[in-house]
Design an enzyme around this catalytic site. Structure first.
Site: not given
Length: 229
Positions: A119, A177
């Site tokens: 990611r 995050c």
């Protein structure tokens, strides 16, 4: 706290959270232990929120329900309706940064990205409309702080891991995050590693990408990246 700038999982309203804490049956001065069945990745958000609300005697059960079962400890079936408690939370006790603060941290401090490496590199993005990472951020996937038995890695091992990306006593650090959940776990593991006081970017990537003027980086970290000028 609503709106795109807050990201997918905005922080709760301070008054509503205080009422919720009391509904959980928490009294003033209680020691609070939170757990989940997900290696602490979800429960760490509750740990962070409780401490943000001034309930400093809040802890995470290392290993969660899996470790509890492995120890042969009892489980209680059925619903539990607690007696309302007397806790008086005091909001705003953990350091946070907003989008501007995260950008400043990436250039003048150390900004950590707690998501999985794929990611971070922008190869996949299962939740948000844009893939990649905040320019200058270092990738330290929080899931890798958990050992095969579901517990946190030893403090010394965690410290070595964070030291390797430039975490030290002299440099301000913030962590993000996807939407501020697993980043709370990174804040916890940094504290276990002897690096307390790390700021959380609650909106995280989900807030960053809402503003098209915010730069997006893709690919791996450059060799020798420090996250600082």
């Amino acid at each position: 706290h609503a709106g795109p700038a807050a990201g997918r999982h905005p922080l709760p309203d301070a008054r509503q959270f205080a009422e919720t804490v009391r509904m959980w049956g928490i009294d003033e001065g209680d020691t609070i232990v939170v757990y989940d069945d997900d290696h602490g990745l979800s429960a760490a958000r509750a740990w962070w929120l409780l401490r943000h609300a001034g309930l400093r005697d809040s802890m995470l059960l290392d290993g969660g329900l899996e470790a509890w079962r492995a120890a042969g400890l009892p489980l209680q079936p059925g619903e539990v309706i607690p007696v309302p408690g007397t806790a008086r939370p005091s909001w705003g006790r953990m350091p946070v940064v907003d989008t501007a603060g995260a950008e400043a941290m990436a250039s003048g401090g150390l900004l950590l990205d707690a998501r999985a490496a794929e990611r971070y590199r922008g190869e996949v993005e299962p939740f948000d409309p844009v893939a990649g990472h905040i320019p200058g951020a270092r990738n330290v996937p929080t899931a890798e702080s958990i050992a095969e038995d579901g517990r946190l890695r030893p403090a010394a091992e965690l410290a070595e891991r964070f030291d390797a990306v430039g975490v030290d006593d002299a440099t301000p650090v913030a962590v993000y995050c996807g939407s501020g959940i697993t980043a709370a776990h990174a804040v916890l593991t940094l504290a276990v590693a002897g690096r307390p006081g790390v700021a959380l970017y609650p909106g995280s990537w989900s807030a960053w990408v809402q503003d098209p003027s915010n730069a997006v980086a893709v690919g791996p970290e450059p060799d020798g990246a420090s996250g600082r000028d």
